[in-house]
Design an enzyme around this catalytic site. Sequence first.
Site, PDB file in Angstrom:
ATOM      1  N   ARG A  58       0.849  -1.190   0.000  1.00 44.23           N
ATOM      2  CA  ARG A  58       0.000   0.000   0.000  1.00 44.23           C
ATOM      3  C   ARG A  58       0.878   1.230   0.000  1.00 44.23           C
ATOM      4  O   ARG A  58       2.089   1.143   0.112  1.00 44.23           O
ATOM      5  CB  ARG A  58      -1.006   0.001   1.159  1.00 44.23           C
ATOM      6  CG  ARG A  58      -0.617  -0.618   2.448  1.00 44.23           C
ATOM      7  CD  ARG A  58       0.270   0.173   3.415  1.00 44.23           C
ATOM      8  NE  ARG A  58       0.032   1.588   3.469  1.00 44.23           N
ATOM      9  CZ  ARG A  58       0.987   2.489   3.557  1.00 44.23           C
ATOM     10  NH1 ARG A  58       2.267   2.132   3.625  1.00 44.23           N
ATOM     11  NH2 ARG A  58       0.729   3.779   3.604  1.00 44.23           N
ATOM     12  N   ALA A  60       0.854   5.121  -2.180  1.00 45.29           N
ATOM     13  CA  ALA A  60       0.767   5.404  -3.620  1.00 45.29           C
ATOM     14  C   ALA A  60       1.996   4.951  -4.425  1.00 45.29           C
ATOM     15  O   ALA A  60       1.855   4.212  -5.417  1.00 45.29           O
ATOM     16  CB  ALA A  60       0.476   6.886  -3.816  1.00 45.29           C
ATOM     17  N   ARG A 121      -7.605  -0.291  -6.771  1.00 42.73           N
ATOM     18  CA  ARG A 121      -7.830   0.859  -5.880  1.00 42.73           C
ATOM     19  C   ARG A 121      -7.959   2.107  -6.756  1.00 42.73           C
ATOM     20  O   ARG A 121      -7.143   2.305  -7.662  1.00 42.73           O
ATOM     21  CB  ARG A 121      -6.668   1.035  -4.879  1.00 42.73           C
ATOM     22  CG  ARG A 121      -6.553  -0.121  -3.892  1.00 42.73           C
ATOM     23  CD  ARG A 121      -5.598   0.229  -2.756  1.00 42.73           C
ATOM     24  NE  ARG A 121      -6.217   1.108  -1.786  1.00 42.73           N
ATOM     25  CZ  ARG A 121      -5.560   1.664  -0.762  1.00 42.73           C
ATOM     26  NH1 ARG A 121      -4.264   1.449  -0.611  1.00 42.73           N
ATOM     27  NH2 ARG A 121      -6.181   2.437   0.100  1.00 42.73           N
ATOM     28  N   GLN A 237      -2.045   2.725  10.041  1.00 40.59           N
ATOM     29  CA  GLN A 237      -0.768   2.719   9.314  1.00 40.59           C
ATOM     30  C   GLN A 237       0.295   3.547  10.050  1.00 40.59           C
ATOM     31  O   GLN A 237       1.485   3.245   9.963  1.00 40.59           O
ATOM     32  CB  GLN A 237      -0.947   3.287   7.894  1.00 40.59           C
ATOM     33  CG  GLN A 237      -1.718   2.381   6.955  1.00 40.59           C
ATOM     34  CD  GLN A 237      -3.205   2.703   6.927  1.00 40.59           C
ATOM     35  OE1 GLN A 237      -3.760   3.151   7.922  1.00 40.59           O
ATOM     36  NE2 GLN A 237      -3.858   2.467   5.810  1.00 40.59           N
ATOM     37  N   ASP A 278      -1.925  10.774  -2.390  1.00 35.44           N
ATOM     38  CA  ASP A 278      -2.352   9.717  -3.315  1.00 35.44           C
ATOM     39  C   ASP A 278      -2.658  10.281  -4.689  1.00 35.44           C
ATOM     40  O   ASP A 278      -2.521   9.594  -5.701  1.00 35.44           O
ATOM     41  CB  ASP A 278      -3.575   8.996  -2.752  1.00 35.44           C
ATOM     42  CG  ASP A 278      -3.141   8.116  -1.585  1.00 35.44           C
ATOM     43  OD1 ASP A 278      -3.096   8.624  -0.452  1.00 35.44           O
ATOM     44  OD2 ASP A 278      -2.789   6.950  -1.824  1.00 35.44           O
ATOM     45  N   ASN A 288      -5.214  12.478   0.283  1.00 36.45           N
ATOM     46  CA  ASN A 288      -4.311  11.640   1.082  1.00 36.45           C
ATOM     47  C   ASN A 288      -5.168  10.926   2.126  1.00 36.45           C
ATOM     48  O   ASN A 288      -6.389  11.133   2.184  1.00 36.45           O
ATOM     49  CB  ASN A 288      -3.211  12.496   1.720  1.00 36.45           C
ATOM     50  CG  ASN A 288      -2.114  11.639   2.320  1.00 36.45           C
ATOM     51  OD1 ASN A 288      -1.593  10.742   1.662  1.00 36.45           O
ATOM     52  ND2 ASN A 288      -1.769  11.886   3.565  1.00 36.45           N
ATOM     53  N   LYS A 289      -4.548  10.119   2.931  1.00 35.46           N
ATOM     54  CA  LYS A 289      -5.259   9.303   3.919  1.00 35.46           C
ATOM     55  C   LYS A 289      -6.268  10.133   4.700  1.00 35.46           C
ATOM     56  O   LYS A 289      -5.998  11.270   5.082  1.00 35.46           O
ATOM     57  CB  LYS A 289      -4.231   8.675   4.862  1.00 35.46           C
ATOM     58  CG  LYS A 289      -4.779   7.815   5.968  1.00 35.46           C
ATOM     59  CD  LYS A 289      -5.749   6.751   5.518  1.00 35.46           C
ATOM     60  CE  LYS A 289      -5.164   5.787   4.503  1.00 35.46           C
ATOM     61  NZ  LYS A 289      -6.185   4.873   3.927  1.00 35.46           N
TER      62      LYS A 289
HETATM   63  O1  MRU Z   1      -4.630   3.335   2.248  1.00 31.58           O
HETATM   64  P1  MRU Z   1      -3.142   3.484   2.179  1.00 31.58           P
HETATM   65  O2  MRU Z   1      -2.417   2.886   3.335  1.00 31.58           O
HETATM   66  O3  MRU Z   1      -2.574   3.026   0.848  1.00 31.58           O
HETATM   67  O4  MRU Z   1      -2.949   5.049   2.239  1.00 31.58           O
HETATM   68  C1  MRU Z   1      -1.684   5.587   2.077  1.00 31.58           C
HETATM   69  C2  MRU Z   1      -1.642   7.054   2.193  1.00 31.58           C
HETATM   70  O5  MRU Z   1      -2.617   7.741   2.291  1.00 31.58           O
HETATM   71  C3  MRU Z   1      -0.307   7.634   2.055  1.00 31.58           C
HETATM   72  O6  MRU Z   1      -0.173   8.757   2.851  1.00 31.58           O
HETATM   73  C4  MRU Z   1      -0.189   8.026   0.587  1.00 31.58           C
HETATM   74  O7  MRU Z   1      -0.354   6.902  -0.243  1.00 31.58           O
HETATM   75  C5  MRU Z   1       1.072   8.647   0.329  1.00 31.58           C
HETATM   76  S1  MRU Z   1       2.355   7.504   0.357  1.00 31.58           S
HETATM   77  C6  MRU Z   1       3.584   8.417  -0.305  1.00 31.58           C
END
Ligand code: MRU
EC number: 5.3.1.23
Length: 388
Positions: A58, A60, A121, A237, A278, A288-289
Amino acid sequence: MEWHEDLESIAGVPTVALDERAGACVIIDQTLLPNRVVLEHLDTREQLYRAIDRLEVRGAPAIGVAAAIGMYIDAYHWMQELESLAIMSGADADWAFAYEPNVNDLLAHLDETRAYLDSARPTAVNLSWATRRMAELAHRLADEGASARAVVAALRDEANAVIAEDVERCRAIGEHGAPLVAALAAEKDAPVGVLTHCNAGRLCAVEMGTATAPIYTAFEQDVPLRAYCDETRPLLQGARLTALELSQAGVPTTLLCDNMSNSLMGTGAVDLVFVGADRIAANGDTANKIGTSLLALAARAHDVPFYVCAPTSTIDLSCASGEDIAIEQRAASEVTELHYAQRMAPEGIEVYNPAFDVTPAPHIAGIVTEKGIAYPPFEQSLREMVEG
Ligand code: MRU
């Protein structure tokens, strides 16, 4: 065939890698961290899809790298299967190796795999960025007259290039972002407090990460700092991954619940926020998350600079603003059960569970990319980053 290997720690282990000999994508299964470090070897597109969907791999950039490797290994096994069929139908091994499948069949197969992996995704643009790059290469080479075998070999080289570029981009983001930390360190006696959300660390890329790259680089340069990690509900995470990798690397690290960031900023402990992305729209709106936009609001209220760190492959100029970004909705069980296992909410409760949110561009001080820092107005600076 999928197989697993237990390791002692994540130290020195790439998050995602290509095993050329076996034709496999090798990932650290992140759903098991921090309790177990298990390497998973994936050699079919179905296994890749499942690993991305379940967040075994997981973040991006890591999803993009896995998808690029996935396109290659899928083509590799497609070719191998045809060779085996040729042997089974009576040909000897030499003939089977000389046998040349139709390149148009390979392209059709790859287009199908691309659509399939893209559907794993929706929010992180790096996924479709990587599959498009691999598919376009295959089509271009076939148009130029390349054989199916030559296309497969070129896809292997391209997957390796995507891996190498990811490493280099994260390193460059670290180089561009570390001076922001160092400048604050020069102004104060105490360590610089850097708050981050989710995992935009080495576990979201091949190595080093995006939002953590400036932290690792500044730390290596002996800049006094402390990293603060939001735990990042619902899948933790920040707690399971970011707190693990930063503390294992020796970076002074504090973990907090998501609802504590505002209070922590109130104490003056946070000097800077670094988050990943993302997908970044042309106007700078950043997906982003989930929880990132709330953090941006708190940062603004406390006058703490809020930076997004991401490779230019995360910038999607085809999205004019955050309204054009598709936000993934995930299973209710992620909210109602703890770590995929233990129930922590009543049966049947209605759940709101978007995996991401959008931080409006006006809340973002700058976007740190491998090419430098883009500042507002983002319409202009991001286009220059991508096209310049
Ligand atoms: O759902 P995830 O764990 O894939 O979410 C990840 C995030 O939101 C990260 O902050 C994002 O992908 C940036 S990683 C450089």
